[in-house]
Motif scaffolding. Structure first.
Motif, short mmCIF file in Angstrom:
data_model
loop_
_atom_site.label_atom_id
_atom_site.label_comp_id
_atom_site.label_asym_id
_atom_site.label_seq_id
_atom_site.Cartn_x
_atom_site.Cartn_y
_atom_site.Cartn_z
N ASP A 250 -1.18 -5.51 -3.89
CA ASP A 250 -1.28 -3.88 -4.03
C ASP A 250 -2.83 -3.79 -3.18
O ASP A 250 -2.48 -3.06 -2.09
N GLN A 296 15.45 -3.10 -13.67
CA GLN A 296 14.69 -3.10 -12.76
C GLN A 296 14.92 -1.48 -11.73
O GLN A 296 14.04 -2.13 -10.33
N THR A 298 15.75 0.94 -11.01
CA THR A 298 15.63 2.77 -11.33
C THR A 298 13.75 2.45 -11.34
O THR A 298 12.98 3.67 -11.11
N LEU A 299 12.81 1.63 -11.32
CA LEU A 299 12.43 1.12 -12.40
C LEU A 299 11.21 1.42 -10.63
O LEU A 299 11.33 0.60 -9.55
N ASP A 300 9.77 2.82 -10.73
CA ASP A 300 8.53 2.79 -9.88
C ASP A 300 7.71 2.19 -9.78
O ASP A 300 7.41 3.23 -11.00
N ARG A 301 6.52 1.60 -9.39
CA ARG A 301 5.08 1.29 -9.76
C ARG A 301 4.33 2.51 -8.95
O ARG A 301 3.54 3.15 -9.92
N PRO A 303 5.15 6.10 -8.21
CA PRO A 303 6.24 7.19 -7.60
C PRO A 303 5.22 8.59 -7.02
O PRO A 303 4.20 7.81 -6.63
N SER A 304 5.65 8.86 -5.96
CA SER A 304 4.81 10.11 -5.41
C SER A 304 4.31 11.06 -5.75
O SER A 304 2.76 10.79 -5.44
N ASN A 332 4.85 1.74 0.75
CA ASN A 332 6.39 2.05 0.23
C ASN A 332 7.56 0.94 1.50
O ASN A 332 7.91 0.05 0.50
N ARG A 335 5.07 -2.17 0.52
CA ARG A 335 5.44 -3.10 -1.51
C ARG A 335 7.02 -3.48 -0.97
O ARG A 335 7.79 -4.04 -2.44
N ALA A 336 7.98 -2.59 -0.69
CA ALA A 336 9.63 -2.91 -0.10
C ALA A 336 9.71 -4.74 -0.24
O ALA A 336 10.62 -5.66 -0.89
N GLU A 339 8.29 -6.20 -4.07
CA GLU A 339 7.96 -6.02 -5.15
C GLU A 339 9.70 -6.43 -6.05
O GLU A 339 8.99 -6.38 -6.83
#
Length: 396
Positions: A250, A296, A298-301, A303-304, A332, A335-336, A339
């Motif tokens: 991160d 998993q 739909t989970l976003d560590r 969000p905007s 983002n 992160r992809a 993550e």
């Protein structure tokens, strides 16, 4: 039937030998879908997780999870020993049980003879040498000598395996513990950057990232060779190797995509090495081949709305931001890259992932120390003496 017993015994012994070689000796990622160690983890980890998940108390649940790593090592060694005993027992059974057994001499049943074969195999493998059962054929004597050598080698492997395993675990945990003062407990990227926002901090950040680049390489080497280390948990519930690794990723993602500075080059190197370790470890357990669970996906560590909160938190500490509207998109994209693997390992190992921005703590030791240091610096400026608390040598 005797031929089938010989073939079965061969597969038992060969399977254990190959699995022990790949697990202990071979310094590469183990291969094969039907390895004993892989099947062992599949069979034992799922019931263990089911038992732990039904514990109402979080501390008890974490304690159950922490026991699995060391206990699974002992159970795996026991599993190998049992399979070897059965394998050599089937070899002796295929030779028509060529032993003189006083206790079982009155019984001619196949099960009684097979029991004698297992007894001889067990006492030979563990080199007991009781001598109460005597082999009556040269072939059986040769197999007993061979099994005794296998038993000695098995004990030697166990003796050599345990120190290597715990040394790798100790090296891993030293860096995880050191991250507590650098990124908080549990660690998070915003806290790491906040604690390195002092004047001239870029050199300190580069040194820290170099250290964690090497740590990630050690994790890649040790946890690929010994996957059982992934189940070993830290001594403190707020620390884990996975949370530390993801926190570093991160921070590197932030340094690359959002924050300006000369440390971005080292951040790229550390990011590549850390992601490599995370990806390969997840592939060892075959996690990326499984479909992610719905929560998993739909989970976003981050969000905007939390991204702007993160920028505000960093801005409060006078961290230089790019000010580019595309910074969030770049973050983002990075992160992809890691993550999905992080979520898969977190779900499988039941280890929590770190947050990006931790809520403030009332009794945060770092804040207390920072405030005391600020007060001391203010006192020095007010008195004009760089060392007001020390007496001059001429005055005793």
């Amino acid at each position: 039937m005797r031929v089938a017993a010989f073939i079965a015994g061969f597969f038992f012994c060969w399977g254990v030998a190959l699995d022990a070689f790949q697990t202990i000796i071979l310094p590469r990622r183990p291969t094969g879908r039907f390895r004993i160690t892989r099947i062992f983890f599949i069979v034992t980890w799922a019931p263990w997780v089911f038992m732990a998940d039904h514990a109402s108390n979080k501390k008890i649940r974490d304690q159950i999870y922490s026991i699995y790593g060391p206990l699974s090592l002992l159970l795996l060694l026991l599993c190998w020993a049992i399979l070897l005993i059965f394998g050599f027992g089937l070899f002796y059974f295929s030779m028509r049980s060529p032993f003189g057994d006083v206790i079982m001499s009155h019984s001619n049943s196949a099960w009684a003879k097979f029991g004698t074969d297992l007894y001889v195999s067990g006492t030979t493998l563990f080199t007991l040498g009781l001598g109460d059962v005597v082999p009556h054929s040269p072939f059986a004597r040769a197999f007993i000598i061979f099994e005794s050598g296998v038993g000695l080698g098995f004990v030697a492997l166990v003796i050599g395996y345990l120190p290597v395993l715990y040394q790798a675990f100790s090296r891993r945990e030293i860096s995880v513990a050191l991250l507590d003062a650098r990124a908080g407990s549990p660690p998070n990227a915003a806290e790491l950057i906040r604690r390195h926002s002092f004047t001239g901090s870029e050199d300190a950040v580069i040194a820290l990232l170099e250290e964690w680049e090497r740590w990630s390489a050690e994790i890649l080497e040790s946890h690929i060779s010994y996957p059982i280390l992934c189940f070993y948990r830290s001594q403190h519930d707020t620390q884990s190797w996975l949370a530390a690794l993801v926190s570093i990723l991160d921070a590197c993602a932030l340094l690359i995509s959002v924050i300006e500075g000369t440390h971005s080059r080292q951040a790229q190197l550390t990011f590549v090495m850390s992601r490599h370790a995370l990806t390969d470890i997840s592939e060892v357990f075959g996690l990326m081949k499984l479909k992610p669970k719905q929560h998993q996906a739909t989970l976003d560590r981050l969000p905007s709305n939390d991204f702007y909160h993160l920028c505000e938190a960093l801005g409060e500490n006078q961290v230089r931001l790019c000010g580019d509207p595309a910074a969030a998109q770049r973050l983002n994209t990075l992160r992809a890259l890691y993550e999905p693997q992080a979520f898969a390992l977190s779900e499988y190992l039941r280890v929590s992932l770190p947050v990006w921005v931790a809520p403030p703590k009332l009794n945060d030791q770092w804040s207390i120390l920072t405030r005391m240091r600020t007060d001391a610096a203010t006192a020095v400026k007010a008195t004009g003496d760089p060392s007001p608390f020390f007496l001059d040598e001429d005055h005793g």
